[in-house]
Design a protein around this motif. Structure first.
Motif, PDB file in Angstrom:
ATOM      1  N   ILE A  35       0.853  -1.194   0.000  1.00  0.00           N
ATOM      2  CA  ILE A  35       0.000   0.000   0.000  1.00  0.00           C
ATOM      3  C   ILE A  35       0.886   1.241   0.000  1.00  0.00           C
ATOM      4  O   ILE A  35       1.837   1.331   0.772  1.00  0.00           O
ATOM      5  N   SER A  36       0.578   2.186  -0.914  1.00  0.00           N
ATOM      6  CA  SER A  36       1.462   3.357  -0.998  1.00  0.00           C
ATOM      7  C   SER A  36       0.864   4.601  -0.360  1.00  0.00           C
ATOM      8  O   SER A  36       1.574   5.535  -0.032  1.00  0.00           O
ATOM      9  N   ALA A  37      -0.465   4.648  -0.192  1.00  0.00           N
ATOM     10  CA  ALA A  37      -1.076   5.862   0.353  1.00  0.00           C
ATOM     11  C   ALA A  37      -2.495   5.585   0.828  1.00  0.00           C
ATOM     12  O   ALA A  37      -3.063   4.521   0.583  1.00  0.00           O
ATOM     13  N   LYS A  38      -3.051   6.614   1.539  1.00  0.00           N
ATOM     14  CA  LYS A  38      -4.477   6.602   1.880  1.00  0.00           C
ATOM     15  C   LYS A  38      -5.069   7.816   1.189  1.00  0.00           C
ATOM     16  O   LYS A  38      -4.479   8.890   1.235  1.00  0.00           O
ATOM     17  N   ARG A  39      -6.210   7.618   0.534  1.00  0.00           N
ATOM     18  CA  ARG A  39      -6.849   8.768  -0.103  1.00  0.00           C
ATOM     19  C   ARG A  39      -8.344   8.688   0.136  1.00  0.00           C
ATOM     20  O   ARG A  39      -8.974   7.680  -0.184  1.00  0.00           O
ATOM     21  N   LYS A  40      -8.913   9.774   0.706  1.00  0.00           N
ATOM     22  CA  LYS A  40     -10.356   9.828   0.980  1.00  0.00           C
ATOM     23  C   LYS A  40     -10.851   8.550   1.645  1.00  0.00           C
ATOM     24  O   LYS A  40     -11.854   7.961   1.231  1.00  0.00           O
ATOM     25  N   GLY A  41     -10.100   8.086   2.646  1.00  0.00           N
ATOM     26  CA  GLY A  41     -10.543   6.926   3.426  1.00  0.00           C
ATOM     27  C   GLY A  41     -10.358   5.579   2.741  1.00  0.00           C
ATOM     28  O   GLY A  41     -10.841   4.572   3.232  1.00  0.00           O
ATOM     29  N   ILE A  42      -9.673   5.554   1.591  1.00  0.00           N
ATOM     30  CA  ILE A  42      -9.376   4.240   1.005  1.00  0.00           C
ATOM     31  C   ILE A  42      -7.873   4.071   0.791  1.00  0.00           C
ATOM     32  O   ILE A  42      -7.141   5.036   0.609  1.00  0.00           O
ATOM     33  N   HIS A  43      -7.441   2.827   0.821  1.00  0.00           N
ATOM     34  CA  HIS A  43      -6.031   2.538   0.594  1.00  0.00           C
ATOM     35  C   HIS A  43      -5.728   2.507  -0.899  1.00  0.00           C
ATOM     36  O   HIS A  43      -6.536   2.039  -1.692  1.00  0.00           O
ATOM     37  N   ILE A  44      -4.549   2.975  -1.241  1.00  0.00           N
ATOM     38  CA  ILE A  44      -4.099   2.972  -2.636  1.00  0.00           C
ATOM     39  C   ILE A  44      -2.925   1.998  -2.743  1.00  0.00           C
ATOM     40  O   ILE A  44      -1.963   2.103  -1.975  1.00  0.00           O
ATOM     41  N   THR A  45      -3.012   1.035  -3.657  1.00  0.00           N
ATOM     42  CA  THR A  45      -1.915   0.067  -3.775  1.00  0.00           C
ATOM     43  C   THR A  45      -0.803   0.636  -4.654  1.00  0.00           C
ATOM     44  O   THR A  45      -1.043   1.461  -5.540  1.00  0.00           O
ATOM     45  N   ASN A  46       0.391   0.156  -4.393  1.00  0.00           N
ATOM     46  CA  ASN A  46       1.575   0.602  -5.112  1.00  0.00           C
ATOM     47  C   ASN A  46       1.654  -0.110  -6.465  1.00  0.00           C
ATOM     48  O   ASN A  46       1.940  -1.308  -6.540  1.00  0.00           O
ATOM     49  N   LEU A  47       1.390   0.628  -7.540  1.00  0.00           N
ATOM     50  CA  LEU A  47       1.286   0.003  -8.865  1.00  0.00           C
ATOM     51  C   LEU A  47       2.615  -0.534  -9.392  1.00  0.00           C
ATOM     52  O   LEU A  47       2.639  -1.438 -10.215  1.00  0.00           O
ATOM     53  N   THR A  48       3.724   0.022  -8.908  1.00  0.00           N
ATOM     54  CA  THR A  48       5.034  -0.506  -9.346  1.00  0.00           C
ATOM     55  C   THR A  48       5.190  -1.941  -8.865  1.00  0.00           C
ATOM     56  O   THR A  48       5.686  -2.814  -9.595  1.00  0.00           O
ATOM     57  N   ILE A  49       4.754  -2.187  -7.628  1.00  0.00           N
ATOM     58  CA  ILE A  49       4.816  -3.551  -7.083  1.00  0.00           C
ATOM     59  C   ILE A  49       3.844  -4.449  -7.843  1.00  0.00           C
ATOM     60  O   ILE A  49       4.175  -5.576  -8.222  1.00  0.00           O
ATOM     61  N   THR A  50       2.618  -3.928  -8.098  1.00  0.00           N
ATOM     62  CA  THR A  50       1.629  -4.704  -8.860  1.00  0.00           C
ATOM     63  C   THR A  50       2.210  -5.112 -10.210  1.00  0.00           C
ATOM     64  O   THR A  50       2.111  -6.267 -10.624  1.00  0.00           O
TER      65      THR A  50
END
Length: 236
Positions: A35-50
């Motif tokens: 997970i790279s960040a939190k935005r508006k109450g949701i987690h954002i996954t790290n797309l480089t890792i994906t």
């Protein structure tokens, strides 16, 4: 044969919403590294890792397909069902996109018996045997056939356990993941921020609720399978 080869790019993944996770209150702490960040109450996954894991998964399925291995794609929730069927049909993979019958893999003997019954009924229907039966009996057999079609239609040509299983939603398909680990069948799993990344052999952190995200991941995997298959046919 790295990321460029599979044409995995971050922009395309962002457009498909692959990076949107679940609400921060619905997360599995084991997903923290992805997970790279939190935005508006949701987690954002790290797309480089994906991208890295997706590319690894593409390498794996390409190699397996180029050695003639068999795949099963599983995704039974409404949003994934049609995508799973069309991806599997395109790459000549087996698939399950309706609620699974528990023990489908671990009780392979029972599954085989059901498949045989399904094949027999289909043959009887094709040969017009249903038409020669009393109405009630014919109606009952037709109902049986359509139930079997829903559950077994995607695996009707399966003659043994698959070599690799691709799973679209870890929470939804937990039983199939468990069966694979009991049987030692390698798994590739789409995991959202509420999942456990350690359960599958390759976990691809991605949004498993958006149709565009599921479609993108499946399309990449299926393209790699198709490429592998064509090199198997050439060298076969």
């Amino acid at each position: 044969m790295g990321r460029r080869y599979w044409n995995i790019n971050l922009e395309e993944m962002m457009e498909a919403g692959v990076h949107f996770g679940h609400g921060t209150n619905k997360w599995n702490p084991r997903m923290a590294p992805y997970i790279s960040a939190k935005r508006k109450g949701i987690h954002i996954t790290n797309l480089t890792i994906t991208a890295r894991f997706l590319s690894e998964a593409c390498d794996l399925v390409f190699d397996a397909a180029s050695r003639g291995k068999k795949f099963l794609i599983v995704g039974t929730k409404k949003k994934a069902a049609d995508l799973v069927a069309s991806a599997a049909i395109r790459a000549r993979c087996h698939y399950v996109n309706k609620k699974r019958l528990g023990g489908m893999l671990t009780n392979w003997y029972t599954t085989e018996t059901r498949l045989q019954k399904f094949r027999d009924l289909r043959t009887e229907q094709k040969m017009g045997k249903f038409n020669r039966l009393p109405k009630g009996d014919a109606a009952m057999l037709k109902r049986n056939l359509s139930t079997l079609q829903a559950y077994l239609g995607g695996i009707k040509y399966m003659t043994g356990l698959p070599d690799i299983v691709i799973i679209v939603d870890q929470q939804e398909e937990y039983t199939v993941l468990r069966e694979c680990s009991i049987l030692g069948i390698p798994t590739i799993c789409l995991i959202d921020t509420n999942c456990d990344p350690d359960l599958a052999d390759i976990s691809i952190p991605a949004n498993d609720d958006a149709i565009a995200s599921i479609r993108l991941i499946l399309t990449k995997l299926v393209s790699a399978i198709c490429e592998g298959r064509s090199s198997y046919i050439k060298n076969g």
